[in-house]
Design a protein around this motif. Structure first.
Motif, mmCIF file in Angstrom:
data_model
loop_
_atom_site.group_PDB
_atom_site.id
_atom_site.type_symbol
_atom_site.label_atom_id
_atom_site.label_comp_id
_atom_site.label_asym_id
_atom_site.label_seq_id
_atom_site.Cartn_x
_atom_site.Cartn_y
_atom_site.Cartn_z
ATOM 1 N N LYS A 256 -36.398 -36.154 -25.779
ATOM 2 C CA LYS A 256 -35.305 -35.553 -25.021
ATOM 3 C C LYS A 256 -35.847 -34.452 -24.115
ATOM 4 C CE LYS A 256 -31.068 -32.824 -25.626
ATOM 5 N NZ LYS A 256 -30.120 -32.250 -26.606
ATOM 6 N N ILE A 257 -35.427 -34.496 -22.848
ATOM 7 C CA ILE A 257 -35.852 -33.461 -21.904
ATOM 8 C C ILE A 257 -34.824 -32.327 -21.880
ATOM 9 C CG2 ILE A 257 -36.517 -32.994 -19.529
ATOM 10 C CD1 ILE A 257 -37.153 -35.964 -19.215
ATOM 11 N N LYS A 258 -33.596 -32.644 -21.469
ATOM 12 C CA LYS A 258 -32.543 -31.628 -21.428
ATOM 13 C C LYS A 258 -31.218 -32.301 -21.094
ATOM 14 C CE LYS A 258 -33.187 -30.449 -16.525
ATOM 15 N NZ LYS A 258 -33.426 -29.367 -15.548
ATOM 16 N N ASN A 259 -30.134 -31.574 -21.324
ATOM 17 C CA ASN A 259 -28.808 -32.009 -20.894
ATOM 18 C C ASN A 259 -28.659 -31.698 -19.405
ATOM 19 O OD1 ASN A 259 -28.090 -32.780 -23.523
ATOM 20 N ND2 ASN A 259 -27.426 -30.712 -24.024
ATOM 21 N N VAL A 260 -28.329 -32.720 -18.628
ATOM 22 C CA VAL A 260 -28.299 -32.545 -17.177
ATOM 23 C C VAL A 260 -26.880 -32.428 -16.624
ATOM 24 C CG1 VAL A 260 -30.507 -33.683 -16.825
ATOM 25 C CG2 VAL A 260 -28.411 -35.052 -16.848
ATOM 26 N N GLU A 261 -25.872 -32.871 -17.386
ATOM 27 C CA GLU A 261 -24.514 -32.806 -16.861
ATOM 28 C C GLU A 261 -23.516 -32.796 -18.003
ATOM 29 O OE1 GLU A 261 -21.654 -35.210 -13.655
ATOM 30 O OE2 GLU A 261 -23.760 -35.778 -13.944
ATOM 31 N N VAL A 262 -22.487 -31.970 -17.873
ATOM 32 C CA VAL A 262 -21.395 -31.894 -18.839
ATOM 33 C C VAL A 262 -20.091 -31.976 -18.056
ATOM 34 C CG1 VAL A 262 -20.277 -30.545 -20.649
ATOM 35 C CG2 VAL A 262 -22.768 -30.484 -20.409
ATOM 36 N N THR A 263 -19.231 -32.926 -18.431
ATOM 37 C CA THR A 263 -17.959 -33.135 -17.746
ATOM 38 C C THR A 263 -16.831 -33.096 -18.761
ATOM 39 O OG1 THR A 263 -19.069 -34.554 -16.121
ATOM 40 C CG2 THR A 263 -16.672 -34.648 -16.204
ATOM 41 N N LEU A 264 -15.784 -32.360 -18.445
ATOM 42 C CA LEU A 264 -14.587 -32.278 -19.281
ATOM 43 C C LEU A 264 -13.538 -33.221 -18.707
ATOM 44 C CD1 LEU A 264 -13.097 -30.861 -21.638
ATOM 45 C CD2 LEU A 264 -12.267 -29.194 -19.965
ATOM 46 N N ASN A 265 -13.043 -34.149 -19.524
ATOM 47 C CA ASN A 265 -12.071 -35.145 -19.092
ATOM 48 C C ASN A 265 -10.728 -34.867 -19.759
ATOM 49 O OD1 ASN A 265 -14.258 -36.682 -17.811
ATOM 50 N ND2 ASN A 265 -14.822 -37.218 -19.898
ATOM 51 N N PHE A 266 -9.692 -34.778 -18.946
ATOM 52 C CA PHE A 266 -8.335 -34.578 -19.448
ATOM 53 C C PHE A 266 -7.440 -35.616 -18.806
ATOM 54 C CE2 PHE A 266 -4.111 -32.530 -19.034
ATOM 55 C CZ PHE A 266 -3.828 -32.380 -20.380
ATOM 56 N N PHE A 267 -7.028 -36.625 -19.611
ATOM 57 C CA PHE A 267 -6.326 -37.783 -19.086
ATOM 58 C C PHE A 267 -7.177 -38.409 -17.974
ATOM 59 C CE2 PHE A 267 -2.329 -35.670 -20.721
ATOM 60 C CZ PHE A 267 -2.205 -36.540 -21.767
ATOM 61 N N ASP A 268 -6.653 -38.511 -16.755
ATOM 62 C CA ASP A 268 -7.394 -39.113 -15.644
ATOM 63 C C ASP A 268 -8.110 -38.078 -14.788
ATOM 64 O OD1 ASP A 268 -6.587 -41.641 -16.373
ATOM 65 O OD2 ASP A 268 -4.766 -41.559 -15.158
ATOM 66 N N PHE A 269 -8.106 -36.813 -15.216
ATOM 67 C CA PHE A 269 -8.750 -35.753 -14.450
ATOM 68 C C PHE A 269 -10.101 -35.426 -15.077
ATOM 69 C CE2 PHE A 269 -4.139 -35.154 -14.359
ATOM 70 C CZ PHE A 269 -3.889 -35.241 -13.005
ATOM 71 N N SER A 270 -11.055 -35.107 -14.228
ATOM 72 C CA SER A 270 -12.396 -34.745 -14.689
ATOM 73 C C SER A 270 -12.808 -33.428 -14.043
ATOM 74 C CB SER A 270 -13.419 -35.836 -14.325
ATOM 75 O OG SER A 270 -13.100 -37.054 -14.981
ATOM 76 N N LEU A 271 -13.421 -32.573 -14.848
ATOM 77 C CA LEU A 271 -13.894 -31.277 -14.377
ATOM 78 C C LEU A 271 -15.372 -31.155 -14.719
ATOM 79 C CD1 LEU A 271 -13.385 -28.458 -13.197
ATOM 80 C CD2 LEU A 271 -12.762 -27.694 -15.498
ATOM 81 N N ASN A 272 -16.185 -31.001 -13.681
ATOM 82 C CA ASN A 272 -17.630 -30.879 -13.869
ATOM 83 C C ASN A 272 -17.939 -29.439 -14.271
ATOM 84 O OD1 ASN A 272 -20.375 -31.125 -13.818
ATOM 85 N ND2 ASN A 272 -20.432 -32.292 -11.923
#
Length: 409
Positions: A256-272
């Motif tokens: 494992k190198i690192k976590n590159v992206e985290v996205t929060l999903n709420f219903f059909d909406f996504s928040l980076n």
């Protein structure tokens, strides 16, 4: 314990000495006012009865506390606008999400079939975040049965904010197909132990030695009629398997190198929330993992977190000692034996071990009885040249079920 009505509409405590508590009870009884006795001896009374009781309580020289509950909390924090904004936001979210689909649970089918059903439901407009008022469950049920041929019966119902899809899959006999018709031939060299034809004509007997590809059960009868061949042919097969381990082996290591992206999903909406693809080495892979949030670990929430992680694969040389090489070779031999045992009954088994130039190897010599019949389909749509008086059989006779005897399948 304070009740919900007392908390919402306000209450106050009546504190009376043991000598005056009986008089307070008589007063409440005569006025028809209810009260809750607390563990510390105080009486909790609804705020709306304060005016009626205050004059009588003053004559008894009994104290009453200030107003408590939600009205007291609001009055005390009336200048804390953030608290009220948060309460309004929570109320809005409860109203907004209460009429929408939080989760879809499919029951009665395998995980692979669930993916197909989820895709079909999404095409019909049923997915997480959709308002219940826009859904017609009867229409979706009918459309799902038409779009998924492996679904024989489906029922969709709502429980709270969760949609349950109960499915009964179509049985194999409900989806008829054209079975392959042909001869049974030997799939390996063996000695015939038992032959049990269900249809067709036996071409070998018990004790015969056959080689791979020899005809075992013919689909053609002596009178030239054609029925297809089926049944079981058991043969005695001998062979060897081995488990080998080198003193030095190369294996692929995933790091494992690192976590590159985290996205929060709420219903059909996504928040980076987080994103960083910089300074990654060449040849990396991105693995995506979505985690559904659950309340108390049981109730699914319409919120999920998508985590994308960068991994890199590289080869690493591993060195084994003599004892480790022997143990690893034994493990690999047992794995091969497990696969062998699933094919039939072992009559005998003999194992040997020896060192080689690069490591250690286990040999297992076995004799096993197993089914050696393999179906070789016959394509009746073509003209087949046979040995029936040197003539060629036409398509119309083939379709009526007449075939000649074959020299070789």
């Amino acid at each position: 314990m304070i009740g919900i009505k007392e908390f919402l509409f306000g209450y106050f405590y009546i504190e009376a000495t043991p000598e005056k508590i009986a008089a307070v009870y008589d007063l409440l009884l005569n006025l028809g006012i209810g009260a809750r006795r607390m563990k510390n001896g105080r009486l909790a009374v609804r705020e709306k009865h304060r005016k009626i009781l205050m004059e009588s309580l003053s004559s008894l020289n009994v104290c009453a506390s200030e107003t408590l509950g939600l009205p007291h909390y609001i009055r005390q924090n009336r200048k804390r606008y953030g608290i009220f904004a948060a309460l309004l936001l929570c109320a809005f979210l409860m109203i907004f999400t209460g009429g929408r689909v939080w989760d879809i649970r499919i029951q009665g089918v395998t995980s692979d079939e669930q993916k197909d059903i989820i895709t079909a439901l999404d095409a019909q407009g049923l997915s997480a975040g959709v308002a219940f008022r826009s859904l017609d469950f009867s229409k979706i049920e009918n459309s799902l049965q038409k779009s998924c041929p492996n679904v024989a019966w489906v029922n969709i119902h709502r429980r709270g904010t969760v949609v349950y899809v109960n499915v009964i899959g179509a049985q194999a006999e409900q989806m008829p197909g054209t079975p392959a018709i042909g001869n049974l031939v030997a799939d390996e060299d063996c000695v015939i132990v038992e032959i049990s034809p269900d249809s067709g004509v036996s071409c070998v007997e018990v004790g015969d030695t056959v080689r791979k590809g020899d005809l075992l059960i013919s689909a053609v009868h002596p009178d030239g009629t054609f029925s297809g061949a089926s049944g079981t042919v058991l043969g005695r097969v001998s062979g060897e398997i081995r488990g080998h381990a080198c003193r030095e082996e190369t294996k692929t290591v995933t790091e494992k190198i690192k976590n590159v992206e985290v996205t929060l999903n709420f219903f059909d909406f996504s928040l980076n929330i987080f994103k960083n693809y910089r300074n990654l080495p060449n040849g990396y892979d991105i693995i995506e993992n979505e985690r559904q949030l659950r309340f108390f670990g049981r109730i699914s929430l319409p919120v999920s977190v998508t985590l994308r992680t960068a991994y890199i694969h590289h080869e690493e040389t591993v060195h084994f000692s003599d004892a480790e090489a022997i143990r690893l070779a034994g493990v690999r031999l047992r794995s091969s034996l497990s696969e062998l045992l699933s094919k039939g009954e072992l009559e005998s088994l003999r194992t040997e071990g020896a060192w080689t130039e690069d490591g250690y190897v286990f040999f297992a010599y076995y004799v096993q009885i197993r089914n050696v019949a393999e179906l070789k389909p016959i394509h009746t749509a073509q003209k087949i040249k046979g040995a029936f008086y040197g003539r060629e059989i036409s398509d119309d006779k083939i379709q009526r079920g007449y075939l000649c005897a074959f020299r070789r399948v």
